[in-house]
Each structure stands twice: as C-alpha cells, then as structure tokens.
Design a protein around this motif. Structure first.
Motif, PDB file in Angstrom:
ATOM      1  N   GLN A   1       0.841  -1.196   0.000  1.00 44.17           N
ATOM      2  CA  GLN A   1       0.000   0.000   0.000  1.00 44.17           C
ATOM      3  C   GLN A   1       0.876   1.244   0.000  1.00 44.17           C
ATOM      4  OE1 GLN A   1      -2.754   0.118   3.256  1.00 44.17           O
ATOM      5  NE2 GLN A   1      -3.565   2.122   2.705  1.00 44.17           N
ATOM      6  N   VAL A   2       0.569   2.164  -0.898  1.00 45.25           N
ATOM      7  CA  VAL A   2       1.328   3.414  -0.968  1.00 45.25           C
ATOM      8  C   VAL A   2       0.894   4.324   0.166  1.00 45.25           C
ATOM      9  CG1 VAL A   2       1.812   5.434  -2.373  1.00 45.25           C
ATOM     10  CG2 VAL A   2       1.557   3.192  -3.458  1.00 45.25           C
ATOM     11  N   GLN A   3       1.867   4.883   0.853  1.00 41.69           N
ATOM     12  CA  GLN A   3       1.587   5.815   1.938  1.00 41.69           C
ATOM     13  C   GLN A   3       2.245   7.156   1.641  1.00 41.69           C
ATOM     14  OE1 GLN A   3       2.900   3.709   5.511  1.00 41.69           O
ATOM     15  NE2 GLN A   3       0.770   3.199   5.953  1.00 41.69           N
ATOM     16  N   VAL A   4       1.516   8.212   1.930  1.00 39.87           N
ATOM     17  CA  VAL A   4       2.002   9.571   1.705  1.00 39.87           C
ATOM     18  C   VAL A   4       1.772  10.366   2.979  1.00 39.87           C
ATOM     19  CG1 VAL A   4       1.775  11.654   0.304  1.00 39.87           C
ATOM     20  CG2 VAL A   4       1.404   9.399  -0.735  1.00 39.87           C
ATOM     21  N   VAL A   5       2.819  10.988   3.474  1.00 33.91           N
ATOM     22  CA  VAL A   5       2.722  11.725   4.733  1.00 33.91           C
ATOM     23  C   VAL A   5       3.300  13.120   4.552  1.00 33.91           C
ATOM     24  CG1 VAL A   5       3.377  11.796   7.155  1.00 33.91           C
ATOM     25  CG2 VAL A   5       2.907   9.587   6.062  1.00 33.91           C
ATOM     26  N   GLU A   6       2.521  14.128   4.946  1.00 33.81           N
ATOM     27  CA  GLU A   6       2.985  15.510   4.898  1.00 33.81           C
ATOM     28  C   GLU A   6       3.357  15.987   6.302  1.00 33.81           C
ATOM     29  OE1 GLU A   6      -0.805  15.403   2.211  1.00 33.81           O
ATOM     30  OE2 GLU A   6      -0.210  14.712   4.197  1.00 33.81           O
ATOM     31  N   SER A   7       4.238  16.964   6.346  1.00 29.84           N
ATOM     32  CA  SER A   7       4.573  17.622   7.602  1.00 29.84           C
ATOM     33  C   SER A   7       5.124  19.010   7.294  1.00 29.84           C
ATOM     34  CB  SER A   7       5.593  16.808   8.401  1.00 29.84           C
ATOM     35  OG  SER A   7       6.798  16.682   7.672  1.00 29.84           O
ATOM     36  N   GLY A   8       5.275  19.803   8.346  1.00 28.90           N
ATOM     37  CA  GLY A   8       5.888  21.107   8.181  1.00 28.90           C
ATOM     38  C   GLY A   8       4.932  22.276   8.251  1.00 28.90           C
ATOM     39  N   GLY A   9       3.629  22.006   8.332  1.00 28.37           N
ATOM     40  CA  GLY A   9       2.685  23.106   8.427  1.00 28.37           C
ATOM     41  C   GLY A   9       2.738  23.764   9.791  1.00 28.37           C
ATOM     42  N   LEU A  20       7.318  22.788   3.718  1.00 28.25           N
ATOM     43  CA  LEU A  20       6.515  21.570   3.796  1.00 28.25           C
ATOM     44  C   LEU A  20       7.296  20.378   3.262  1.00 28.25           C
ATOM     45  CD1 LEU A  20       2.989  22.783   2.587  1.00 28.25           C
ATOM     46  CD2 LEU A  20       4.018  22.905   4.870  1.00 28.25           C
ATOM     47  N   PHE A  21       7.056  19.226   3.898  1.00 22.59           N
ATOM     48  CA  PHE A  21       7.716  17.996   3.503  1.00 22.59           C
ATOM     49  C   PHE A  21       6.658  16.945   3.138  1.00 22.59           C
ATOM     50  CE2 PHE A  21      11.914  19.132   5.062  1.00 22.59           C
ATOM     51  CZ  PHE A  21      11.627  20.086   6.017  1.00 22.59           C
ATOM     52  N   CYS A  22       6.982  16.140   2.156  1.00 22.79           N
ATOM     53  CA  CYS A  22       6.124  15.019   1.784  1.00 22.79           C
ATOM     54  C   CYS A  22       7.015  13.796   1.635  1.00 22.79           C
ATOM     55  CB  CYS A  22       5.394  15.307   0.483  1.00 22.79           C
ATOM     56  SG  CYS A  22       4.493  13.890  -0.188  1.00 22.79           S
ATOM     57  N   ALA A  23       6.644  12.729   2.296  1.00 27.44           N
ATOM     58  CA  ALA A  23       7.395  11.484   2.202  1.00 27.44           C
ATOM     59  C   ALA A  23       6.472  10.377   1.728  1.00 27.44           C
ATOM     60  CB  ALA A  23       8.003  11.121   3.548  1.00 27.44           C
ATOM     61  N   GLN A 108      -2.782  13.039   4.085  1.00 24.91           N
ATOM     62  CA  GLN A 108      -3.918  13.525   4.872  1.00 24.91           C
ATOM     63  C   GLN A 108      -3.907  15.035   5.053  1.00 24.91           C
ATOM     64  OE1 GLN A 108      -4.131  11.198   8.487  1.00 24.91           O
ATOM     65  NE2 GLN A 108      -5.252   9.590   7.418  1.00 24.91           N
ATOM     66  N   GLY A 109      -2.843  15.686   4.648  1.00 29.31           N
ATOM     67  CA  GLY A 109      -2.807  17.138   4.665  1.00 29.31           C
ATOM     68  C   GLY A 109      -2.116  17.708   5.885  1.00 29.31           C
ATOM     69  N   THR A 110      -1.616  18.918   5.714  1.00 25.75           N
ATOM     70  CA  THR A 110      -1.004  19.660   6.815  1.00 25.75           C
ATOM     71  C   THR A 110      -1.514  21.093   6.767  1.00 25.75           C
ATOM     72  OG1 THR A 110       1.106  20.257   7.871  1.00 25.75           O
ATOM     73  CG2 THR A 110       1.080  20.232   5.469  1.00 25.75           C
ATOM     74  N   GLN A 111      -1.911  21.609   7.911  1.00 25.79           N
ATOM     75  CA  GLN A 111      -2.539  22.924   7.971  1.00 25.79           C
ATOM     76  C   GLN A 111      -1.486  24.026   7.952  1.00 25.79           C
ATOM     77  OE1 GLN A 111      -5.989  23.905   8.284  1.00 25.79           O
ATOM     78  NE2 GLN A 111      -5.089  25.944   7.955  1.00 25.79           N
ATOM     79  N   VAL A 112      -1.718  25.019   7.118  1.00 22.35           N
ATOM     80  CA  VAL A 112      -0.892  26.223   7.086  1.00 22.35           C
ATOM     81  C   VAL A 112      -1.809  27.408   7.404  1.00 22.35           C
ATOM     82  CG1 VAL A 112       0.463  27.784   5.650  1.00 22.35           C
ATOM     83  CG2 VAL A 112       0.800  25.305   5.477  1.00 22.35           C
ATOM     84  N   THR A 113      -1.456  28.161   8.427  1.00 22.62           N
ATOM     85  CA  THR A 113      -2.240  29.320   8.820  1.00 22.62           C
ATOM     86  C   THR A 113      -1.344  30.547   8.816  1.00 22.62           C
ATOM     87  OG1 THR A 113      -3.677  27.966  10.212  1.00 22.62           O
ATOM     88  CG2 THR A 113      -3.698  30.338  10.596  1.00 22.62           C
ATOM     89  N   VAL A 114      -1.752  31.564   8.061  1.00 26.48           N
ATOM     90  CA  VAL A 114      -0.993  32.804   7.963  1.00 26.48           C
ATOM     91  C   VAL A 114      -1.857  33.922   8.516  1.00 26.48           C
ATOM     92  CG1 VAL A 114       0.310  34.344   6.458  1.00 26.48           C
ATOM     93  CG2 VAL A 114       0.092  31.903   5.882  1.00 26.48           C
ATOM     94  N   SER A 115      -1.455  34.459   9.642  1.00 28.71           N
ATOM     95  CA  SER A 115      -2.229  35.534  10.253  1.00 28.71           C
ATOM     96  C   SER A 115      -1.349  36.298  11.217  1.00 28.71           C
ATOM     97  CB  SER A 115      -3.459  34.983  10.970  1.00 28.71           C
ATOM     98  OG  SER A 115      -3.079  34.284  12.134  1.00 28.71           O
ATOM     99  N   SER A 116      -1.789  37.504  11.522  1.00 26.73           N
ATOM    100  CA  SER A 116      -1.055  38.311  12.487  1.00 26.73           C
ATOM    101  C   SER A 116      -1.735  38.265  13.840  1.00 26.73           C
ATOM    102  CB  SER A 116      -0.941  39.751  11.982  1.00 26.73           C
ATOM    103  OG  SER A 116      -2.212  40.274  11.670  1.00 26.73           O
TER     104      SER A 116
END
Length: 116
Positions: A1-9, A20-23, A108-116
């Motif tokens: 099974q192919v697995q994809v994992v994001e990180s860095g958000g 952001l990283f994807c492995a 599954q995604g990684t959240q990026v939030t840009v705000s002051s």
C-alpha cells in the motif's frame, strides 16, 4: 500500500516562511509526478505546484516566485518552500504522488495558517 505523509505546516505571520515535507513509501520503484494542492475552508482543492520525475515544474500563478518545489528521487520525498506568505495562503496543503501502475495517492494534509 502506498503511503504519503505531509509535515511542516503551522502558524506563521504574513511575510514569513514555512517548509513543507512530503514522504512517500510503499511497493513502488519510482514516482512519476509529485504535487502540492491546497484547500481553503469552503473552497475546492486546487493545484499549488507539481514536479515531474525529471524535475520539470508547474506552478499556480498565485505562488510563482514564492513557493519553489523540489524533490529527492532517492528518498521519495518532496518539499515546498513557502516564502513571503500571505493570509490568503491559509489552507490545508496536500501532497499527491503518481506511481506507475498504482495511480495517484494523497496524504492527509497539513494545515498552514498565515495571520497576524
């Protein structure tokens, strides 16, 4: 099974940067294309940037010059350097890979939030 994992958000102030990283892992020998997509609340998922196995890249107009994409074929990883971030970049960022004979797989995604 192919697995994809994001990180860095995470959270960052306008003008800041994130990487952001994807492995990817699983029963495959190579990856055709890899890409980053974003989905903001209430909006459809849209392309951010893609990179082929030979290094050819494609960017959404909104991120050209700000979000360079790269990959390491030996490690089955992909990166998105997010510079000069804007509040409108806030979204969940997904990694997609396309593998021969197995089609596309998503993380599954990684959240990026840009705000002051």
């Amino acid at each position: 099974q192919v697995q994809v994992v994001e990180s860095g958000g995470g959270w960052v102030q306008p003008g800041g940067a994130l990487r952001l990283f994807c492995a990817a892992s699983g029963p495959f020998f190579s990856i055709y294309a890899m890409g980053w997509y974003s989905q903001a609340p209430g909006k459809q998922r849209e392309l951010v940037a893609t990179i082929g196995s030979g290094g050819n890249t494609n960017y959404a107009d909104s991120v050209k010059g700000r979000f360079p994409i790269s990959r390491d074929n030996a490690k089955n990883t992909m990166y998105l350097q997010m510079n000069s971030l804007k509040p409108e970049d806030t979204a969940v960022y997904y990694c997609q890979i396309v593998v021969p004979a197995r089609g596309s797989s998503w993380g599954q995604g990684t959240q990026v939030t840009v705000s002051s």
